[in-house]
Design an enzyme around this catalytic site. Sequence first.
Site, short mmCIF file in Angstrom:
data_model
loop_
_atom_site.label_atom_id
_atom_site.label_comp_id
_atom_site.label_asym_id
_atom_site.label_seq_id
_atom_site.Cartn_x
_atom_site.Cartn_y
_atom_site.Cartn_z
N CYS A 45 0.38 -1.26 -0.24
CA CYS A 45 0.45 0.15 0.28
C CYS A 45 0.74 0.94 0.00
CB CYS A 45 -1.11 -0.08 1.22
SG CYS A 45 -1.83 1.76 1.72
N TYR A 176 -5.68 5.87 -9.08
CA TYR A 176 -6.91 5.26 -8.37
C TYR A 176 -7.94 5.54 -9.42
CZ TYR A 176 -4.36 2.94 -4.48
OH TYR A 176 -3.29 1.60 -4.04
#
Length: 333
Positions: A45, A176
């Site tokens: 992440c 994203y």
Amino acid sequence: MGATQSTTETFEREPVEVTERITADGSSRWPVEPGRYRLIAARACPWANRAVIVRRLLGLEPVISMGIAGPLHDERSWRFHLDPDNRDPVLGIEYLGEAYRKADPDYAAGITVPAMVEIASGRVVTNDYAQLTLDFSSQWRAFHRAGAPDLYPDAHRGEIDEINEQVFHDVNNGVYKAGFAKGQAAYEKAYQALFERLDALSERLASRRYLVGDTITEADIRLWVTLVRFDAAYHGHFACNRHKLTEMPVLWAYARDLFQTPGFGDTIDFAQIKQHYYGVHTEINPTGIVPVGPEVTNWLTPHGREQLGGHPFGDGTPPGPPPVGEAVPPLGA
């Protein structure tokens, strides 16, 4: 963090829900206290990677322990599938969601990393990734290592904040927005904003080694965690494919410079990064096949950025090796 999606064509990241702070001045119910909290991160992440890097650079490892969630998770949240018995060895939990529900039994929002967990109670204290690293720099100052850099200097905070805001919208979250777009127009808008921002950053970094001033700051850390994942995940998986990072000379050299700086590359596990993106986002990659490439040993090739001057740690020193148990596999392993 965990990617969250809207039902509209445009990807919308849900706000963090546990926004309390750990402070040194008594302004919150959570005091700075060595050994009281555990940072839960994930190698995959980028949002968690920021906290891992800052913890390393400031030398907070002795006072804030760290647990690593594995790259794979399901609807129950991030899980500790790389640990013995599939449980975090300190908190004893199998899923990070257990710590969120210790804080709120009815918690129904995003279960994200990084998260700071109070060890004694097992409850999440904060998952405010944007504030967390700034608090590592300010609230935990009494426990910084000797020679720790100033990653958020008073004289440059306005400029750092401005760059961070731009980078968040167009780059960190921009990849994203492109990857999870549900419509062509939303995808193209995010794609254009991303590469326009990368072009502007390339121009800025062509004549300066770091984004702000002549030392590493919070701004470099926030940009770098996206750049280091770009070719391994975002170029192909999220269709951010105008250019690979390796085809953008300034940013590629800048990213290698930081990768080779202690505290950056020694936090990266490319295998886990790919396992997460390609193995979890089944709506994008339904086969679950994880690519073998790209080549990663080129991260160690000369970058030539020293000629621009600058001092990575200012008047400070680089951090020592990662603590036992926190080292990542060598490149190519």
